[in-house]
Design an enzyme around this catalytic site. Sequence first.
Site, PDB file in Angstrom:
ATOM      1  N   ASP A   1       0.830  -1.204   0.000  1.00 27.33           N
ATOM      2  CA  ASP A   1       0.000   0.000   0.000  1.00 27.33           C
ATOM      3  C   ASP A   1       0.867   1.257   0.000  1.00 27.33           C
ATOM      4  O   ASP A   1       1.892   1.317   0.682  1.00 27.33           O
ATOM      5  CB  ASP A   1      -0.863  -0.029   1.272  1.00 27.33           C
TER       6      ASP A   1
ATOM      7  N   GLU B   1       1.350  -0.484  -4.994  1.00 32.33           N
ATOM      8  CA  GLU B   1       0.369   0.578  -5.270  1.00 32.33           C
ATOM      9  C   GLU B   1       1.153   1.875  -5.368  1.00 32.33           C
ATOM     10  O   GLU B   1       1.601   2.423  -4.365  1.00 32.33           O
ATOM     11  CB  GLU B   1      -0.675   0.680  -4.154  1.00 32.33           C
TER      12      GLU B   1
HETATM   13  C1  GLC Z   1      -4.241   3.165  -0.303  1.00 30.92           C
HETATM   14  C2  GLC Z   1      -5.527   2.414  -0.150  1.00 30.92           C
HETATM   15  C3  GLC Z   1      -6.573   3.338   0.398  1.00 30.92           C
HETATM   16  C4  GLC Z   1      -6.113   3.844   1.743  1.00 30.92           C
HETATM   17  C5  GLC Z   1      -4.738   4.479   1.655  1.00 30.92           C
HETATM   18  C6  GLC Z   1      -4.128   4.687   3.015  1.00 30.92           C
HETATM   19  O1  GLC Z   1      -4.335   4.171  -1.247  1.00 30.92           O
HETATM   20  O2  GLC Z   1      -5.894   1.846  -1.376  1.00 30.92           O
HETATM   21  O3  GLC Z   1      -7.824   2.726   0.501  1.00 30.92           O
HETATM   22  O4  GLC Z   1      -7.021   4.801   2.237  1.00 30.92           O
HETATM   23  O5  GLC Z   1      -3.836   3.684   0.935  1.00 30.92           O
HETATM   24  O6  GLC Z   1      -3.712   3.466   3.557  1.00 30.92           O
END
Ligand code: GLC
Length: 588
Positions: A223, A275
């Site tokens: 993440d 991500e």
């Molecule tokens: C990522 C997740 C999102 C979350 C953020 C903070 O972007 O996909 O849902 O709010 O990280 O952890």
Amino acid sequence: MAATTPHSTVAVTSPSTAAQWWQNALIYQIYLPSFADGNGDGIGDLAGVRARLPYLASLGVDALWFTPWYPSPMADGGYDVADYRDVDPVFGTLAEAERLIADALELGIRTIIDVIPNHVSSAHPWFRAALAAPPGSAARSRFHFRPGRGPDGRLPPNDWPSEFGGSAWSRSTGPAGAPAEWYLHLFSPEQPDLNWASPAVRAEHEDVLRFWYDRGVAGIRVDSASLLTKDPALPDLAASPDPHPYIDREDVHDIYRSWRRIADSYAGGRCLVGELWLDDPERLARYLGADELHTAFNLAFLRSAWDAAGTRACIDATLAAHTAVGAPATWVLCNHDVTRTVTRYGRTDTSFSFAAKAQVHAAPVDLALGTRRARAAALLTLALPGSVYLYQGEELGLPEVEDLHPARRRDPMHIRSGGTDPGRDGCRVPLPWSGAAPPFGFTRQGAEPWLPQPPGWGALTIEAQDGVPGSMLELYRAALRLRRSLPALRDAALEWLSDDAGVLSFARGGLRCMVNMSSRSLPVPAGYEVLLTSHALDRGRPGELPRLPPDTAAWLSDTRRPAIASSAAPTVARPPAVLPPGWRTPDS
Ligand code: GLC
Ligand code: CA
């Protein structure tokens, strides 16, 4: 430690060896609270997923990605983790998670879990210990604590904004309740950022990766992967520091090099998926070298408008950047953070951005048009080289739920905007499984789903679409079946076949994919057999070539080098016969 094998090119993947299963996998994203409720409390859980594994197998998915299932106060849908080595009781138990991983694997479905290294929950024992410890202590060094600026330290240490609005700093209180040091949180105040310069932080996460790889997970989603390391001077953004003080810094790569060694030390193919919200595909690819992450979400693709030139440019840039580092591309249309595809494609502005979303959510939407385009986009993404992420409900054509009552919304993005931003709850509404009224089989009859479902979703349930020719669900099933059976869609490189404005037309071996993003119909070229279309073709008079209508995609097999061995009957996927009330009937 196993040696890492660099992939030769993105398009030519080695025969789907277990070792690199993610290279052309179909990965289904489960937003756990909203998938299926097993115990009737209105919140989705592991028991619900286990009971629905046959559905996932019938869809033809290769892997499941679970959003966080750890113990959490749920300030941000579980992205505020209080304990990485357990499962929140609302979702089940660790033993159930282990059983689920094993049961899914028996059906040939691998499991990817979410790890959130940028921050923990403010309820995590580390943060509690940090608050209880004095400034300068080892306990505080795992986070970013700083004195404030201005008189009495009343002002935050710098000008960094939280992704969810407001300052990225909150002030802690001392033992007697007096205002004390501030701590950094790039997201909500309940998500304090970890200090990645701390060896304890690094060691902890390496251990967490092993904990889950030991339990058989085949992949870990990382993440907010580009945000972990910070400029130790924490300079103001207004001072325009270059490099950026917390996005995509050079030293973050070090972390992933050590993680890659851990992933590669396990047998059976374990991947790391980043991500990374980076605009430049080459910056993104820097995370995907042979000694870092294996793959990353293609969020540039997710942001692209329904526009042939822009989409083609995005595909080309993606393939070029990934090929250069030997990593497989991925294709993503939607996830739990963004507007659902059929709604986005039904608007005048069909691109996605968080900033614009806060403005456009009230703009008119044509869901029939959006659905038609989403069907075509499904055939586009499933024909591209690489792996595809499918967000639960995309296979049903669910729209964004835009009329949720503000009091029911849970997302901190909504709450911290003071209610001006709709936030992300509208794409997180529980799935409709069966029946004609809420809770549509998501939970036991009479229980209330944690987010209310629109009463008009009866025609979108899995039950209503199952076995119905032309439903969105059957379109996905047909496409996934073909995708598995056509060697061209595993191995062949992509070759553009036409430069016509408004159309994407490419071959992968004997398979040709055409997507008509223009407003006129186009002839289907001679010498092809139609395998699958997202919408009925316009059949002209006998002797005339059929035409591909606007907002429609087709998979064609080249009769000179057939993509498919037998001359299978063409599958024409028609739009759903029944549309929810208020939907326009597709007319063209
Ligand atoms: C990522 C997740 C999102 C979350 C953020 C903070 O972007 O996909 O849902 O709010 O990280 O952890
Ligand atoms: Ca439940």
